[in-house]
Write a protein that holds these residues in place. Sequence first.
Motif, PDB file in Angstrom:
ATOM      1  N   ASN A 312     -66.097  40.496  -1.934  1.00 29.06           N
ATOM      2  CA  ASN A 312     -65.519  41.707  -1.376  1.00 29.06           C
ATOM      3  C   ASN A 312     -66.255  42.143  -0.117  1.00 29.06           C
ATOM      4  O   ASN A 312     -67.468  41.987   0.006  1.00 29.06           O
ATOM      5  CB  ASN A 312     -65.486  42.858  -2.390  1.00 29.06           C
ATOM      6  N   SER A 313     -65.478  42.656   0.825  1.00 28.03           N
ATOM      7  CA  SER A 313     -66.046  43.228   2.037  1.00 28.03           C
ATOM      8  C   SER A 313     -66.397  44.684   1.779  1.00 28.03           C
ATOM      9  O   SER A 313     -65.828  45.336   0.903  1.00 28.03           O
ATOM     10  CB  SER A 313     -65.039  43.126   3.176  1.00 28.03           C
ATOM     11  N   HIS A 314     -67.342  45.207   2.544  1.00 27.72           N
ATOM     12  CA  HIS A 314     -67.746  46.594   2.352  1.00 27.72           C
ATOM     13  C   HIS A 314     -68.505  47.073   3.582  1.00 27.72           C
ATOM     14  O   HIS A 314     -68.791  46.311   4.502  1.00 27.72           O
ATOM     15  CB  HIS A 314     -68.618  46.727   1.103  1.00 27.72           C
ATOM     16  N   ILE A 315     -68.843  48.362   3.566  1.00 23.57           N
ATOM     17  CA  ILE A 315     -69.680  48.976   4.592  1.00 23.57           C
ATOM     18  C   ILE A 315     -70.942  49.489   3.906  1.00 23.57           C
ATOM     19  O   ILE A 315     -70.868  50.269   2.952  1.00 23.57           O
ATOM     20  CB  ILE A 315     -68.974  50.165   5.265  1.00 23.57           C
ATOM     21  N   THR A 316     -72.096  49.059   4.359  1.00 30.11           N
ATOM     22  CA  THR A 316     -73.367  49.574   3.867  1.00 30.11           C
ATOM     23  C   THR A 316     -73.865  50.665   4.811  1.00 30.11           C
ATOM     24  O   THR A 316     -73.844  50.484   6.033  1.00 30.11           O
ATOM     25  CB  THR A 316     -74.400  48.437   3.761  1.00 30.11           C
ATOM     26  N   PHE A 317     -74.310  51.773   4.255  1.00 31.40           N
ATOM     27  CA  PHE A 317     -74.871  52.873   5.038  1.00 31.40           C
ATOM     28  C   PHE A 317     -76.393  52.779   5.040  1.00 31.40           C
ATOM     29  O   PHE A 317     -76.994  52.421   4.026  1.00 31.40           O
ATOM     30  CB  PHE A 317     -74.457  54.218   4.433  1.00 31.40           C
ATOM     31  N   ASN A 318     -77.004  53.128   6.165  1.00 30.38           N
ATOM     32  CA  ASN A 318     -78.462  53.170   6.250  1.00 30.38           C
ATOM     33  C   ASN A 318     -78.913  54.593   5.966  1.00 30.38           C
ATOM     34  O   ASN A 318     -78.733  55.497   6.784  1.00 30.38           O
ATOM     35  CB  ASN A 318     -78.928  52.747   7.639  1.00 30.38           C
ATOM     36  N   GLY A 319     -79.491  54.802   4.788  1.00 27.82           N
ATOM     37  CA  GLY A 319     -79.954  56.128   4.399  1.00 27.82           C
ATOM     38  C   GLY A 319     -81.455  56.268   4.402  1.00 27.82           C
ATOM     39  O   GLY A 319     -81.994  57.216   3.815  1.00 27.82           O
ATOM     40  N   ALA A 320     -82.153  55.336   5.059  1.00 26.73           N
ATOM     41  CA  ALA A 320     -83.607  55.384   5.080  1.00 26.73           C
ATOM     42  C   ALA A 320     -84.085  56.659   5.773  1.00 26.73           C
ATOM     43  O   ALA A 320     -83.399  57.202   6.647  1.00 26.73           O
ATOM     44  CB  ALA A 320     -84.158  54.156   5.812  1.00 26.73           C
ATOM     45  N   PRO A 321     -85.257  57.165   5.405  1.00 22.68           N
ATOM     46  CA  PRO A 321     -85.783  58.379   6.058  1.00 22.68           C
ATOM     47  C   PRO A 321     -85.826  58.198   7.576  1.00 22.68           C
ATOM     48  O   PRO A 321     -86.255  57.163   8.086  1.00 22.68           O
ATOM     49  CB  PRO A 321     -87.194  58.500   5.475  1.00 22.68           C
ATOM     50  N   GLY A 322     -85.334  59.219   8.280  1.00 19.50           N
ATOM     51  CA  GLY A 322     -85.318  59.170   9.738  1.00 19.50           C
ATOM     52  C   GLY A 322     -84.043  58.617  10.327  1.00 19.50           C
ATOM     53  O   GLY A 322     -83.799  58.773  11.527  1.00 19.50           O
ATOM     54  N   SER A 323     -83.222  57.951   9.503  1.00 18.76           N
ATOM     55  CA  SER A 323     -81.959  57.426  10.025  1.00 18.76           C
ATOM     56  C   SER A 323     -80.970  58.567  10.203  1.00 18.76           C
ATOM     57  O   SER A 323     -81.053  59.604   9.535  1.00 18.76           O
ATOM     58  CB  SER A 323     -81.383  56.374   9.080  1.00 18.76           C
ATOM     59  N   ILE A 324     -80.007  58.390  11.067  1.00 15.98           N
ATOM     60  CA  ILE A 324     -79.051  59.447  11.350  1.00 15.98           C
ATOM     61  C   ILE A 324     -78.195  59.775  10.129  1.00 15.98           C
ATOM     62  O   ILE A 324     -77.693  60.892   9.988  1.00 15.98           O
ATOM     63  CB  ILE A 324     -78.172  59.079  12.572  1.00 15.98           C
ATOM     64  N   LEU A 325     -78.058  58.811   9.206  1.00 18.84           N
ATOM     65  CA  LEU A 325     -77.240  59.009   8.008  1.00 18.84           C
ATOM     66  C   LEU A 325     -78.088  59.217   6.753  1.00 18.84           C
ATOM     67  O   LEU A 325     -77.651  58.941   5.640  1.00 18.84           O
ATOM     68  CB  LEU A 325     -76.293  57.816   7.820  1.00 18.84           C
ATOM     69  N   ALA A 326     -79.297  59.724   6.930  1.00 19.25           N
ATOM     70  CA  ALA A 326     -80.180  59.939   5.784  1.00 19.25           C
ATOM     71  C   ALA A 326     -79.644  61.023   4.846  1.00 19.25           C
ATOM     72  O   ALA A 326     -79.920  60.994   3.641  1.00 19.25           O
ATOM     73  CB  ALA A 326     -81.578  60.305   6.269  1.00 19.25           C
ATOM     74  N   ASP A 327     -78.869  61.977   5.371  1.00 17.62           N
ATOM     75  CA  ASP A 327     -78.326  63.071   4.559  1.00 17.62           C
ATOM     76  C   ASP A 327     -77.096  62.583   3.807  1.00 17.62           C
ATOM     77  O   ASP A 327     -76.092  62.203   4.418  1.00 17.62           O
ATOM     78  CB  ASP A 327     -77.957  64.232   5.471  1.00 17.62           C
ATOM     79  N   PRO A 328     -77.118  62.581   2.466  1.00 18.84           N
ATOM     80  CA  PRO A 328     -75.956  62.084   1.718  1.00 18.84           C
ATOM     81  C   PRO A 328     -74.690  62.893   1.979  1.00 18.84           C
ATOM     82  O   PRO A 328     -73.587  62.353   1.891  1.00 18.84           O
ATOM     83  CB  PRO A 328     -76.396  62.185   0.256  1.00 18.84           C
ATOM     84  N   ARG A 329     -74.823  64.171   2.316  1.00 13.98           N
ATOM     85  CA  ARG A 329     -73.642  64.979   2.627  1.00 13.98           C
ATOM     86  C   ARG A 329     -72.969  64.476   3.898  1.00 13.98           C
ATOM     87  O   ARG A 329     -71.727  64.479   4.000  1.00 13.98           O
ATOM     88  CB  ARG A 329     -74.027  66.447   2.768  1.00 13.98           C
ATOM     89  N   LEU A 330     -73.771  64.051   4.871  1.00 17.35           N
ATOM     90  CA  LEU A 330     -73.207  63.490   6.092  1.00 17.35           C
ATOM     91  C   LEU A 330     -72.509  62.169   5.801  1.00 17.35           C
ATOM     92  O   LEU A 330     -71.435  61.883   6.344  1.00 17.35           O
ATOM     93  CB  LEU A 330     -74.307  63.292   7.141  1.00 17.35           C
ATOM     94  N   ARG A 331     -73.093  61.370   4.911  1.00 20.34           N
ATOM     95  CA  ARG A 331     -72.454  60.104   4.551  1.00 20.34           C
ATOM     96  C   ARG A 331     -71.104  60.351   3.887  1.00 20.34           C
ATOM     97  O   ARG A 331     -70.141  59.619   4.134  1.00 20.34           O
ATOM     98  CB  ARG A 331     -73.370  59.291   3.628  1.00 20.34           C
ATOM     99  N   VAL A 332     -71.013  61.373   3.036  1.00 22.13           N
ATOM    100  CA  VAL A 332     -69.738  61.693   2.407  1.00 22.13           C
ATOM    101  C   VAL A 332     -68.702  62.044   3.473  1.00 22.13           C
ATOM    102  O   VAL A 332     -67.558  61.576   3.443  1.00 22.13           O
ATOM    103  CB  VAL A 332     -69.886  62.845   1.397  1.00 22.13           C
ATOM    104  N   ALA A 333     -69.090  62.873   4.425  1.00 14.23           N
ATOM    105  CA  ALA A 333     -68.159  63.276   5.480  1.00 14.23           C
ATOM    106  C   ALA A 333     -67.680  62.077   6.284  1.00 14.23           C
ATOM    107  O   ALA A 333     -66.481  61.941   6.580  1.00 14.23           O
ATOM    108  CB  ALA A 333     -68.825  64.307   6.394  1.00 14.23           C
ATOM    109  N   ILE A 334     -68.601  61.195   6.639  1.00 15.79           N
ATOM    110  CA  ILE A 334     -68.224  59.992   7.398  1.00 15.79           C
ATOM    111  C   ILE A 334     -67.275  59.124   6.580  1.00 15.79           C
ATOM    112  O   ILE A 334     -66.249  58.638   7.073  1.00 15.79           O
ATOM    113  CB  ILE A 334     -69.480  59.190   7.791  1.00 15.79           C
ATOM    114  N   ALA A 335     -67.601  58.926   5.298  1.00 15.96           N
ATOM    115  CA  ALA A 335     -66.764  58.074   4.450  1.00 15.96           C
ATOM    116  C   ALA A 335     -65.358  58.645   4.307  1.00 15.96           C
ATOM    117  O   ALA A 335     -64.363  57.902   4.297  1.00 15.96           O
ATOM    118  CB  ALA A 335     -67.414  57.896   3.081  1.00 15.96           C
ATOM    119  N   LYS A 336     -65.253  59.979   4.194  1.00 15.54           N
ATOM    120  CA  LYS A 336     -63.939  60.605   4.030  1.00 15.54           C
ATOM    121  C   LYS A 336     -63.097  60.498   5.310  1.00 15.54           C
ATOM    122  O   LYS A 336     -61.868  60.652   5.254  1.00 15.54           O
ATOM    123  CB  LYS A 336     -64.104  62.077   3.634  1.00 15.54           C
ATOM    124  N   ALA A 337     -63.733  60.237   6.429  1.00 15.83           N
ATOM    125  CA  ALA A 337     -63.001  60.091   7.688  1.00 15.83           C
ATOM    126  C   ALA A 337     -62.489  58.675   7.916  1.00 15.83           C
ATOM    127  O   ALA A 337     -61.752  58.432   8.871  1.00 15.83           O
ATOM    128  CB  ALA A 337     -63.901  60.508   8.859  1.00 15.83           C
TER     129      ALA A 337
END
Length: 566
Positions: A312-337
């Motif tokens: 299966n294909s997928h998108i992995t998010f980088n949530g490491a400290p300091g990354s722009i997508l470290a905030d899980p709420r931001l990741r949810v917003a991006i995923a919903k878009a």
Amino acid sequence: MRPLTPTRNYRRQARTVLVRALTVGTALALLVGCGSGGNDVKSGSSAIGSTNDINPREPSEVRDGGNLRLAITGFPATFNSHHVDTDGDLNDVVDWTLPGPITSNAAGELSIDHNFFADIALTETNPQRIVYTINPKAVWSDGSPITWEDLRAQAQALSGRNTEYRVAATQGYSRVATVERGADDRQAVVTFAQHYAEWRGLFSQLYPKESMETPQAFNERDRNGLTKSAGPFVITSVDRAQQRIVLGRNPKWWGDTPKLETVTYSVLDYSARLNALQNNELDAIDVSGIEEVKSATNSPGIIVRRASRPYNSHITFNGAPGSILADPRLRVAIAKAIDRQGIVTALQNGIVENPVPLNNHIYLNGQKGYQDNSAVIAYNPDEAARMLDELGWKLNGDVREKDGRQLVIRDVMFQQDTWVQMAQIMQQNLARVGVKLVIETYPGNGLFTEVIDPGNFDIAQFSWQRSIFPLGALPQIYAYDPANPLSNKGRIGSPELNDLIEQTISELDPERAIELANKADRMIFELVHSVPIAQSAGNVAVRAEVANFGAFGLASPNYLLAGFVK
């Protein structure tokens, strides 16, 4: 990444492996007869089924000898398939050459591989204990016997207890208490400290003890080739200059003689594969997308074989400290878009009836246990925009900003048109809510070791080659230990998820394990660890004279029978 080369699922492996090529667009086309004739590309469901399509032939119908020519997308960074630097290409190469305990049929039903093991028995449950009896004829390529010590060394190396071993996965092995000598050197008694639900998948692609007994041996001994192996084939040539790996018959093989004389893997850009197949330079390739499937279907001497397979294909998010997508709420917003249905429709329309996204990280559509757990990231651009506003990312022109930083996301991927098409759709989706997506493509060589593994991405597109043991992905990919991230490329997880994963893989009741796995999957969606896109329907374009090889589905390849019809 994408599926590797032609579909040779190394079904003995119990873990999930990343692959460079894209599976999201692989078609369900049935082939037309031997070569040319109409562009009758039929569509169907992409769900995992119970059949395969390999041109089955009796041994008497397959000629002795011949060279099967296959392609990989990048030269292996290591030949140790359990090392973190490995990928699906390498796993396919070495699976011809290494022992494993089980095989599976097209329905995913398991049986002991008696070439390597005379018997494997669960003898106790408290504690859980497995007795492995090795085939007395089984030897390594230097003539030395395969013994219980090889199993012990692999279990210790992959246990995760010594993080100097740079392992891709520890599941199962981390729960082994002891591996002891049984009745003789040809028997291993494995006792678990904790229950392990998918014990049948352990010791797949077994390496000799010399490759496992120290961290340095594990990390470096097989860096440039296999020093010892024990399958029907051995690696006879590794040519980095020519980007080619050649396998030949193992002179120490104790079983039936393989039909093929040699197997040659060549590193080839994905875009060049179809031409290479049409020019009789390759014997089998994956095909994806309606135009590629049509072109292969209408090529003389080529048949497109289809059997849905666990990729299966997928998108992995980088949530490491300091990354722009470290905030899980931001990741949810991006995923919903991100309009996953739009992506899958664009890439599979015409080759899959009713294309649908994959909505589970663990189970594939068609596998027992599959259910839709994706509600938290359901496509809703208006809701995504509202969430971004609440998080302080305010529109400034076309792109949102917060604290002087623009909401710009770097999307890295294998350099292939289908991946780029997928990224371009996401780029349009995200632009609608004020997020700028920058597309970065890389060749297969170094994509993981130099870009993704070091965390040099915001999101990454690649594929996972999954297994008939779906729970194995949980501790490997979705559990998170900062000191030992294994295949958790985005460094995203939680103690709660880790605890639930432990509970799931300790559950010996299969129905209860499914229930727990889906609870874990909902948590993985809530964390937006990654976003599954689609599973492969599994098209392989194969030269018509190739026998017992092609679209394997859930079945193990039989390397002894693969070859060419007489």
